[in-house]
Design an enzyme around this catalytic site. Structure first.
Site: not given
Length: 401
Positions: A212-214, A279
């Site tokens: 995943g990402n932030y 994102a």
């Protein structure tokens, strides 16, 4: 745009009342004239003498200023003001405003106010989460009041920051934006169908791990709220985030890129515009383990990755002449060159560029600093709250719809 504006500042009995001094200083610095109306409880947290010294005006608290019958006219205040700002606004005052309980000068002034009203709630988390408070906030929104909540202006992220009053500089910036272009109240997107993607995607490795990402989703949700307030029919396809949105927004919760791709492809044919703010993970594991992968001391784990769908490019290929696409580019280097290349590759009408090199923006932040890049050139913007950034982006979109 606040120069010469007459602002009634309402202050209620919250610990955040001390921040009203900062609001007054910034309003006056920008040329506004400020009249304070404070509740009896508010005077327990900050003295009228302090407030009067800052505004150079007597503070209004009681219906009658003297025992000889001289009284303060709430009707005159309602006609005098260009805007009323209540900051901080307690849960009790929210309830009184909703139900017309005019037992103090502040609520009486609110009920007589002819100008736009801006409300910055301030209370502890438990009070904020109570259904009564949430219902009151939604009711005030529907009646046309502008609620400025901590985190994203109208928005707050999940339970993080909920209840606390938005920072003074952000509150003043919101008023400034309102008087600058009336973006908050215009209905220039009425009847338009807008698809928005937001947040991250999670690509599963095994039942307990993912790639995943932030991304917090704050920018995408701010865009959804802005489009909704301006009359659009909004479909919000969002990855896993702890955010709430207005009931009138068609929210579709997804987890993976594949799910976001499917939802976006379904919604896009009837959309007038797509804003691709999510994102999305560019890669996902080639193989998914049905059971948790165990760690062994001598073993090294290797994960083979494969590309995910390029949602923006896919929609760009389907795009019709009357449709508009707004894509986002988050870059770490060669920002403008990369964004310009994406403009062509995605068949977008403009790219919203931001950079990780701008401290205090992008992931998890309440602020952003963007550059809009189109075939006609670029427009650079100052760092500001994401709900104000959303106004800038939707202004640009509305100009080409």
């Amino acid at each position: 745009m606040l120069k010469g504006k007459k602002i009634v500042l309402g202050i209620t009995g919250s610990i955040a009342a001390y921040k009203s001094c900062l609001i007054i200083r910034q309003l006056i610095k920008q040329g506004a004239e400020v009249q304070v109306v404070i509740t009896p409880s508010g005077k327990e947290f900050i003295t009228p003498i302090t407030l009067s010294a800052l505004t150079q005006k007597p503070v209004i608290s009681d219906f009658f200023s003297q025992r000889d019958g001289t009284w303060h006219s709430h009707v005159d205040l309602g006609l005098w003001a260009d805007a009323m700002l209540i900051a901080p606004c307690t849960a009790a005052t929210l309830g009184k405003m909703c139900h017309g309980i005019a037992d103090n000068m502040l609520v009486t002034t609110y009920l007589s106010m002819k100008a736009p009203v801006f409300i910055a709630p301030a209370m502890d988390l438990d009070m904020y989460k109570h259904p009564s408070t949430l219902d009151n906030i939604e009711l005030l929104k529907r009646r046309g009041n502008h609620i400025i909540e901590a985190g994203n202006g109208f928005l707050a992220s999940g339970l993080e920051g909920k209840g606390r009053m938005e920072e003074p500089e952000n509150i003043v910036a919101f008023l400034d934006q309102f008087f600058d272009n009336k973006a908050v109240t215009t209905q220039d997107l009425e009847g338009k169908n807008v698809l928005i993607t937001a947040g991250p995607t999670y690509e599963k490795i095994d039942p307990v791990r993912f790639i995943g990402n932030y991304s917090s989703g704050k920018m995408g949700f701010a865009l959804a709220e802005e489009c909704f307030r301006r009359g659009a029919n909004v479909t919000l396809v969002t990855g896993p985030v702890h955010l709430t949105c207005s009931e009138g927004i068609n929210r579709i919760d997804i987890e993976s890129c594949e799910q976001m791709y499917e939802a976006s492809m379904k919604a896009f044919p009837t959309a007038d515009a797509a804003i691709l703010c999510a994102a999305v993970a560019d890669f996902k594991p080639r193989n998914f383990s049905e059971t948790k992968i165990k760690r062994e001391k001598k073993d090294e784990l290797q994960i083979d990755l494969q590309p995910t769908h390029d949602i923006a490019a896919a929609l760009g290929q389907l795009k019709k002449s009357q449709q508009r696409i707004v894509a986002f580019a988050l870059e770490t280097n060669d920002e403008e060159a990369n964004a310009s290349a994406k403009l062509v590759k995605k068949n977008a009408d403009f790219i919203v560029l931001n950079s990780t090199r701008n401290a205090g923006t992008t992931f998890q932040s309440d602020d952003n600093q963007i550059t809009i890049i189109s075939k006609g050139g670029k427009k650079e913007y100052e760092k500001k709250c994401k709900h104000l950034v959303a106004c800038d982006i939707i202004n640009e979109l509305a100009s080409i719809l």
